[in-house]
Design a protein around this motif. Structure first.
Motif, PDB file in Angstrom:
ATOM      1  N   PHE A 160     -61.669 -99.786  12.585  1.00 34.30           N
ATOM      2  CA  PHE A 160     -62.960-100.067  11.959  1.00 34.30           C
ATOM      3  C   PHE A 160     -64.044 -99.493  12.856  1.00 34.30           C
ATOM      4  CE2 PHE A 160     -65.632-103.686   9.871  1.00 34.30           C
ATOM      5  CZ  PHE A 160     -66.245-102.734   9.068  1.00 34.30           C
ATOM      6  N   SER A 161     -64.816 -98.538  12.306  1.00 30.47           N
ATOM      7  CA  SER A 161     -65.869 -97.912  13.099  1.00 30.47           C
ATOM      8  C   SER A 161     -67.202 -98.019  12.373  1.00 30.47           C
ATOM      9  CB  SER A 161     -65.548 -96.440  13.359  1.00 30.47           C
ATOM     10  OG  SER A 161     -66.570 -95.859  14.142  1.00 30.47           O
ATOM     11  N   LEU A 162     -68.178 -98.627  13.067  1.00 26.31           N
ATOM     12  CA  LEU A 162     -69.534 -98.783  12.541  1.00 26.31           C
ATOM     13  C   LEU A 162     -70.563 -98.149  13.475  1.00 26.31           C
ATOM     14  CD1 LEU A 162     -69.479-102.443  11.204  1.00 26.31           C
ATOM     15  CD2 LEU A 162     -70.073-100.419   9.889  1.00 26.31           C
ATOM     16  N   SER A 163     -70.115 -97.293  14.357  1.00 29.00           N
ATOM     17  CA  SER A 163     -70.999 -96.713  15.370  1.00 29.00           C
ATOM     18  C   SER A 163     -72.226 -96.048  14.751  1.00 29.00           C
ATOM     19  CB  SER A 163     -70.233 -95.683  16.201  1.00 29.00           C
ATOM     20  OG  SER A 163     -69.205 -96.310  16.955  1.00 29.00           O
ATOM     21  N   THR A 201     -65.758-112.664   9.994  1.00 27.81           N
ATOM     22  CA  THR A 201     -64.691-112.229   9.087  1.00 27.81           C
ATOM     23  C   THR A 201     -63.560-111.537   9.847  1.00 27.81           C
ATOM     24  OG1 THR A 201     -65.786-110.105   8.653  1.00 27.81           O
ATOM     25  CG2 THR A 201     -66.334-111.936   7.217  1.00 27.81           C
ATOM     26  N   LEU A 202     -63.921-110.742  10.864  1.00 23.24           N
ATOM     27  CA  LEU A 202     -62.894-110.003  11.601  1.00 23.24           C
ATOM     28  C   LEU A 202     -61.998-110.911  12.436  1.00 23.24           C
ATOM     29  CD1 LEU A 202     -64.647-106.740  12.871  1.00 23.24           C
ATOM     30  CD2 LEU A 202     -63.209-107.069  10.859  1.00 23.24           C
ATOM     31  N   LYS A 203     -62.499-112.090  12.785  1.00 17.93           N
ATOM     32  CA  LYS A 203     -61.657-112.960  13.617  1.00 17.93           C
ATOM     33  C   LYS A 203     -60.451-113.483  12.846  1.00 17.93           C
ATOM     34  CE  LYS A 203     -64.227-117.340  13.062  1.00 17.93           C
ATOM     35  NZ  LYS A 203     -65.076-118.310  13.777  1.00 17.93           N
ATOM     36  N   LEU A 204     -60.470-113.273  11.533  1.00 20.96           N
ATOM     37  CA  LEU A 204     -59.305-113.630  10.729  1.00 20.96           C
ATOM     38  C   LEU A 204     -58.282-112.493  10.700  1.00 20.96           C
ATOM     39  CD1 LEU A 204     -61.170-115.240   7.686  1.00 20.96           C
ATOM     40  CD2 LEU A 204     -60.164-116.413   9.658  1.00 20.96           C
ATOM     41  N   SER A 205     -58.704-111.321  11.188  1.00 20.14           N
ATOM     42  CA  SER A 205     -57.816-110.170  11.161  1.00 20.14           C
ATOM     43  C   SER A 205     -56.738-110.271  12.233  1.00 20.14           C
ATOM     44  CB  SER A 205     -58.623-108.881  11.383  1.00 20.14           C
ATOM     45  OG  SER A 205     -57.757-107.779  11.550  1.00 20.14           O
ATOM     46  N   THR A 206     -55.531-109.963  11.837  1.00 19.71           N
ATOM     47  CA  THR A 206     -54.403-109.976  12.793  1.00 19.71           C
ATOM     48  C   THR A 206     -53.901-108.558  13.057  1.00 19.71           C
ATOM     49  OG1 THR A 206     -52.839-110.302  10.962  1.00 19.71           O
ATOM     50  CG2 THR A 206     -53.670-112.277  12.083  1.00 19.71           C
ATOM     51  N   SER A 207     -54.561-107.565  12.456  1.00 17.75           N
ATOM     52  CA  SER A 207     -54.062-106.196  12.549  1.00 17.75           C
ATOM     53  C   SER A 207     -55.003-105.244  13.274  1.00 17.75           C
ATOM     54  CB  SER A 207     -53.815-105.630  11.133  1.00 17.75           C
ATOM     55  OG  SER A 207     -52.946-106.463  10.399  1.00 17.75           O
ATOM     56  N   LEU A 208     -56.245-105.659  13.551  1.00 15.11           N
ATOM     57  CA  LEU A 208     -57.245-104.737  14.081  1.00 15.11           C
ATOM     58  C   LEU A 208     -56.861-104.197  15.457  1.00 15.11           C
ATOM     59  CD1 LEU A 208     -59.960-103.633  13.035  1.00 15.11           C
ATOM     60  CD2 LEU A 208     -61.087-105.285  14.522  1.00 15.11           C
ATOM     61  N   HIS A 209     -56.754-102.860  15.569  1.00 11.81           N
ATOM     62  CA  HIS A 209     -56.384-102.184  16.815  1.00 11.81           C
ATOM     63  C   HIS A 209     -57.565-101.461  17.460  1.00 11.81           C
ATOM     64  CE1 HIS A 209     -51.931-101.847  15.319  1.00 11.81           C
ATOM     65  NE2 HIS A 209     -52.240-103.054  15.735  1.00 11.81           N
ATOM     66  N   VAL A 210     -58.488-100.981  16.617  1.00 16.59           N
ATOM     67  CA  VAL A 210     -59.604-100.176  17.118  1.00 16.59           C
ATOM     68  C   VAL A 210     -60.908-100.687  16.514  1.00 16.59           C
ATOM     69  CG1 VAL A 210     -60.609 -97.858  17.268  1.00 16.59           C
ATOM     70  CG2 VAL A 210     -58.114 -98.138  17.329  1.00 16.59           C
ATOM     71  N   LEU A 211     -61.890-100.987  17.391  1.00 16.36           N
ATOM     72  CA  LEU A 211     -63.210-101.419  16.945  1.00 16.36           C
ATOM     73  C   LEU A 211     -64.251-100.590  17.685  1.00 16.36           C
ATOM     74  CD1 LEU A 211     -65.021-103.312  15.309  1.00 16.36           C
ATOM     75  CD2 LEU A 211     -64.862-104.966  17.193  1.00 16.36           C
ATOM     76  N   ARG A 212     -65.027 -99.808  16.936  1.00 13.34           N
ATOM     77  CA  ARG A 212     -66.028 -98.934  17.540  1.00 13.34           C
ATOM     78  C   ARG A 212     -67.424 -99.364  17.098  1.00 13.34           C
ATOM     79  NH1 ARG A 212     -63.207 -95.212  20.140  1.00 13.34           N
ATOM     80  NH2 ARG A 212     -61.208 -94.489  19.319  1.00 13.34           N
ATOM     81  N   LEU A 213     -68.257 -99.717  18.099  1.00 18.40           N
ATOM     82  CA  LEU A 213     -69.616-100.187  17.852  1.00 18.40           C
ATOM     83  C   LEU A 213     -70.592 -99.461  18.776  1.00 18.40           C
ATOM     84  CD1 LEU A 213     -68.757-103.997  17.670  1.00 18.40           C
ATOM     85  CD2 LEU A 213     -69.300-102.513  15.724  1.00 18.40           C
ATOM     86  N   SER A 214     -70.373 -98.170  18.967  1.00 17.97           N
ATOM     87  CA  SER A 214     -71.232 -97.382  19.847  1.00 17.97           C
ATOM     88  C   SER A 214     -72.608 -97.208  19.220  1.00 17.97           C
ATOM     89  CB  SER A 214     -70.593 -96.007  20.081  1.00 17.97           C
ATOM     90  OG  SER A 214     -71.427 -95.197  20.877  1.00 17.97           O
TER      91      SER A 214
END
Length: 551
Positions: free
Chosen positions: A397-400, A415-428
């Motif tokens: 998930f990228s929102l940079s 909402t994301l804290k319910l995710s069990t699959s998230l590997h990459v989070l980009r908030l640049s």
């Protein structure tokens, strides 16, 4: 009797040499033939013993020469860091010299069962390819040939075209990043006839002309096994797009089509529309970086509906208009198999994509969602947040570069804290504030985002030292984290606060971490010493602090 003993002894030595050949090169067919020839009977007589001894000496000499040559070839491969293999010869990026190419040519006859040859990214292959293609008759089983970025000359591509007749089993051809392919495509592919087994054809950045495109359009109907076609970064190919689109209508097997940065226009979308109706098996479509494409989707709302099996759709940097987004809003929710969606660098999305983003909830298989630099506004961000709760498979998930995230990260993390699959989070460069990273720290502390491997918080210069301290104190809960980036903007330098020692402590608790981006953070002497001591620990030498030189 003594001659019989001598013959038996020679038999054993010869078999030993043949065994040596089998061991290193698997030349089983060659060995069986030689063994058979050696045992051929002849009429008895006084001259028979002399003939057998003479033939045996010649065979032994030949086999010893073969063994010596194979040993040299084995040493050649080991020198390049490669292992001998019967069916695969991978010399990609080996820095081959002209002399090395000659050695490789001498090596090819010892691989009669070769199926894959990769000599990509070796500049000195250019100008020497004819010597390689001359050996193609002994590699008739070749299925994969990769010659990307080899500086091929016009003579090279002409020789290659002639050689294809000798390798009828070819399934994959990569000629990418060879500019002399452009304007010469008919010379190269002229031997491809109906019934060709080619499945993968990659011609990235080959300076293809509109004439090449016209030729390719005529050739495509002959390639009934084609599954992957990559014509990316050929900005003049659009002139032959009509022919290509017409040819694609005959390729029902196509699964991947890449037209990244091909100079496509609004009209191009309409041309491709006719082809897409026949590409029911397409899995990946890349139309990215075609800046003139904007407006092309307005009247083609049915364009993608036929692609029921589509898994990857890349439309980043396509200058999508408000009307394009309206059309895509109707189409994208119908692509229930979609796993990757890239809409980055389309700034009109900021004010017009609320409905589109809210309908992402109908894509339960979505694994990768990239919406970088889309100028999202509060309403569109809220719609995205509400949809994200319905994306259980999301891994990337990228929102940079969307400033509206700053001060609102809590909404997303709920909402994301319910995710069990998230590997990459980009908030640049999201204008994050101290409260954002403090809430992120609390979510991490509660055991959420446990699968996170890559976290990008770079270019968020508004976070104070207290915020970084709280974040670093909780970072060690991300046990699977491999990469972290907290770099500052290029024009901004700051002193590291006391939080740096919390970061060092956290890193000791992260077994998978390898990369920490900290560009433009400056360290006082005491912290430099701490980092120096940390780096001396042999258990931590694999961890790289990318600081670009602490000031």
């Amino acid at each position: 009797r003594s001659q019989r003993r001598k013959k038996n002894s020679l038999d054993g030595e010869t078999k030993s040499q043949i065994s040596f050949a089998n061991k290193f090169f698997g030349c089983s067919k060659l060995s069986r033939k030689e063994n058979s020839d050696f045992k051929t009977t002849a009429p008895p007589g006084n001259g028979f013993q002399r003939t057998v001894t003479s033939d045996t000496d010649k065979t032994l000499s030949s086999e010893m020469e073969l063994g010596s040559r194979m040993e040299k070839n084995d040493q050649f491969l080991q020198m390049l860091g490669k292992k001998t293999a019967n069916k695969h010869l991978d010399l990609n990026s080996c820095g081959l010299t002209t002399a090395d190419v000659r050695k490789m040519v001498a090596l090819l006859p010892f691989f009669p069962d070769l199926e894959e040859l990769d000599i990509s990214w070796n500049d000195f292959v250019g100008g020497n390819l004819p010597s390689i293609t001359q050996q193609m008759q002994v590699t008739s089983k070749l299925k994969v040939l990769r010659l990307a970025s080899c500086r091929l000359t016009t003579e090279d591509v002409r020789a290659l075209g002639e050689a294809f007749e000798m390798i009828p089993e070819l399934e994959e051809l990569n000629l990418s990043w060879n500019s002399k392919v452009g304007g010469n495509l008919p010379l190269i592919l002229q031997k491809f006839q109906k019934g060709s087994k080619i499945q993968v054809l990659e011609l990235v950045d080959c300076a293809l002309t509109s004439e090449d495109g016209a030729f390719l359009g005529q050739l495509l109907p002959k390639l009934q096994s084609l599954e992957v076609l990559d014509l990316s970064i050929n900005r003049n190919i659009g002139g032959g797009l009509n022919n290509i689109a017409q040819g694609l209508q005959s390729i029902s097997t196509l699964k991947i089509l890449k037209l990244h940065s091909c100079g496509l226009s609004q009209k191009s979308v309409k041309i491709l529309d006719a082809a897409f109706r026949y590409l029911g098996e397409l899995r990946k479509l890349d139309l990215s970086c075609n800046k003139e494409l904007g407006g092309g989707f307005e009247d083609t709302s049915a364009l993608l509906v036929m692609l029921k099996h589509l898994e990857v759709l890349d439309l980043h940097q396509c200058s999508l208009t408000v009307d394009d987004i309206a059309s895509l809003t109707q189409v994208i929710p119908l692509l229930s198999n979609l796993q990757e969606l890239d809409l980055s660098f389309n700034k009109k999305m900021g004010s017009s994509s609320e409905n589109l983003l809210s309908r992402l909830r109908f894509l339960p298989a979505l694994k990768s969602l990239l919406i970088n630099n889309c100028a999202l506004e509060s309403e569109t961000f809220t719609a995205l947040v509400e949809a994200s709760i319905h994306l259980p498979a999301l891994e990337i998930f990228s929102l940079s570069w969307n400033k509206c995230v700053g001060g609102n990260l809590k909404l997303l993390l709920e909402t994301l804290k319910l995710s069990t699959s998230l590997h990459v989070l980009r908030l640049s460069s999201c204008s994050l504030v101290t409260e954002d990273v403090e809430f992120l720290a609390s979510v991490i502390r509660m055991g959420h985002l446990a699968k996170l491997q890559k976290l990008d918080l770079s270019y968020n210069d508004g976070i104070c030292d207290a915020g970084w301290a709280i974040f670093c104190q909780n970072l060690w809960f991300l046990k699977e984290l491999t990469e972290l980036d907290i770099s500052l903007r290029p024009s901004h330098f700051r002193d590291c606060g006391h939080w740096f020692r919390y970061l060092l402590f956290a890193v000791t608790k992260l077994p998978e971490i390898t990369e920490i981006g900290m560009k433009r953070w400056t360290l006082p002497v005491s912290q430099e010493e701490e980092l120096g001591s940390f780096n001396k620990d042999p258990k931590r030498r694999s961890i790289h602090f990318d600081h670009g030189g602490f000031q």
